[in-house]
Design a protein around this motif. Structure first.
Motif, PDB file in Angstrom:
ATOM      1  N   ALA A 149     -34.696  38.389 -20.425  1.00 51.69           N
ATOM      2  CA  ALA A 149     -34.686  36.943 -19.821  1.00 51.69           C
ATOM      3  C   ALA A 149     -34.627  35.875 -20.870  1.00 51.69           C
ATOM      4  O   ALA A 149     -34.220  34.866 -20.900  1.00 51.69           O
ATOM      5  CB  ALA A 149     -35.554  36.835 -18.677  1.00 51.69           C
ATOM      6  N   ARG A 152     -33.498  36.448 -12.076  1.00 50.88           N
ATOM      7  CA  ARG A 152     -34.458  35.982 -13.416  1.00 50.88           C
ATOM      8  C   ARG A 152     -35.431  36.989 -13.273  1.00 50.88           C
ATOM      9  O   ARG A 152     -36.068  37.597 -14.390  1.00 50.88           O
ATOM     10  CB  ARG A 152     -35.011  34.746 -13.219  1.00 50.88           C
ATOM     11  N   VAL A 208     -30.125  46.716 -17.559  1.00 49.49           N
ATOM     12  CA  VAL A 208     -30.032  45.232 -17.140  1.00 49.49           C
ATOM     13  C   VAL A 208     -29.155  45.079 -16.177  1.00 49.49           C
ATOM     14  O   VAL A 208     -29.454  44.282 -15.021  1.00 49.49           O
ATOM     15  CB  VAL A 208     -29.663  44.512 -18.394  1.00 49.49           C
ATOM     16  N   LEU A 227     -34.434  40.249 -14.871  1.00 53.47           N
ATOM     17  CA  LEU A 227     -33.983  40.109 -16.132  1.00 53.47           C
ATOM     18  C   LEU A 227     -35.605  40.286 -16.993  1.00 53.47           C
ATOM     19  O   LEU A 227     -35.605  40.843 -17.976  1.00 53.47           O
ATOM     20  CB  LEU A 227     -33.433  38.960 -16.516  1.00 53.47           C
ATOM     21  N   VAL A 241     -30.070  43.502 -12.520  1.00 51.54           N
ATOM     22  CA  VAL A 241     -29.481  42.310 -11.900  1.00 51.54           C
ATOM     23  C   VAL A 241     -28.863  42.563 -10.468  1.00 51.54           C
ATOM     24  O   VAL A 241     -28.843  42.199  -9.317  1.00 51.54           O
ATOM     25  CB  VAL A 241     -28.470  41.769 -12.823  1.00 51.54           C
TER      26      VAL A 241
END
Lengths: 151, 151
Positions: free
Chosen positions: A77, A120, B115, A123, B119
Motif C-alpha cells: 500500500a 487499502r 495482492v 494492500l 484486493v
DNA sequence: TCAAAAGGTACCAGATTAGTACTGATTGCG
DNA sequence: CGCAATCAGTACTAATCTGGTACCTTTTGA
C-alpha cells in the motif's frame, strides 16, 4: 481491469531488488541495470519513493539510495501510494469538490469510501518481504507453469 | 491513484438505481434519464452487465433489463469484473504469455497474485446493497465534510 | 408488418501514461 | 579548489487507453 500502473510494478521490483542487498547503497544506474527498467524511469521512481520516506537518498559523489526500513515493514500500500498517489478508487472522493456534474451519481460517492477502505486494508497486509518470498526463496516458477496460469 | 474507471462507477450507480425498483423492467433510455449518464454508454454497460449474468435482459418491444439477483447478493467485485474484466492488478498475471521482456520483473510476477487475492477478497465483501445504504437511508453527506476528510 | 428495444461492431477525440531530455544542486575526492 | 559523480526538478513528447459516438442488425410484442 483494475490494473495498476506499470510504474508501480517497476517500483516493487526495484525495491525488492534492493532489499536483497541492504548493506550497501545502490545508485540509479545500478538499479536500472539490475532490473532492466530504463534509467530515467528508475530515477524518477526513486525520487518519488525517497520523497515518500520509503528510501533514503545520499546526494553527491558515491551517493545513492537505500531502503529506509526493513522489507517486512514496507507494505505494498505504501509503495503504491508513493508512486501513484493516495489509494482511492474514485476520482471524486478526495479533495475535489464538484467535478462530477451528475447529482444522482454524487449521491452515492460517499459509499465508495467503504470500498476504498477495504482495498487499502488488503494492500496494507501485503509487505515487500511477501513479494520477495517465492521468487528468491522457493525459486522461480518454471516457464511452462507460468504460461498456463500466470505469466 | 489506483482509480477505477468511470465506467465502473456508472455501473454501480445504475445498478443501485435499478435495485430501488426491482418490480418492473427498465430500459436503457430510462436508466440514462435517471442517472444522467449518456445513453450509448448506459447501453454498453448494460450489455456487459447482462453478459456477466448480473442482469437479465428481455429483447424486443417492451423489453428491458432487470437485476438477476438481490442487491445483497451482488458484490462490487462482480460489477468491476463485469465492466473491466477480471480483477487483476498487473497486466501480466492472466493469459498473456510473454509480453514483459524483463526477466527480473517476471521473476516476481507470481507474487502479485497475493495482492490480487487480497484486493479481490476485500471487494467481494462489499455488496451492492452496501453501496445504497447511506445515500438513500441516511442522506447524502455534506460536501464540506467530503472535502476535508474521506481520503 | 411496424416499431421499440437489445446486441454488436467500428470509429474518433480527449486524457492519461510512460518515457525522454535538459538543467540545477549537492557532495566526495584528488 | 575544482572536477566529477550523483541526486533533484521541470518541461516536453509520443503512444496508449478511455470514454463516448455512430451505425447497423436482431429480436419481439402489438
Amino acid at each position: 481491469m483494475f490494473k495498476l500502473n506499470k510504474m508501480t510494478d517497476y517500483a516493487v521490483v526495484m525495491m525488492a531488488d534492493m532489499a536483497r542487498m541492504t548493506d550497501d547503497m545502490r545508485t540509479a544506474p545500478q538499479l536500472a541495470e539490475a532490473t532492466g527498467v530504463p534509467l530515467p524511469t528508475v530515477s524518477k521512481l526513486l525520487k518519488n519513493l525517497a520523497n515518500a520516506g520509503l528510501m533514503q537518498s545520499q546526494r553527491g559523489a558515491s551517493g545513492g539510495y537505500s531502503l529506509s526500513r526493513a522489507p517486512e515493514d514496507i507494505s505494498v500500500a505504501e509503495i503504491i501510494a508513493a508512486v501513484e498517489g493516495p489509494i482511492a478508487l474514485t476520482a471524486c472522493v478526495d479533495g475535489s469538490p464538484d467535478q462530477c456534474g451528475v447529482e444522482t451519481i454524487c449521491a452515492m460517492r460517499g459509499n465508495w469510501d467503504k470500498v476504498n477502505r477495504a482495498v487499502r486494508g488488503a494492500l496494507e497486509q501485503v509487505t515487500l518481504a511477501d513479494m520477495m518470498v517465492s521468487a528468491f526463496e522457493f525459486g522461480i516458477p518454471a516457464p511452462a507453469e507460468r504460461a498456463g496460469a500466470a505469466s
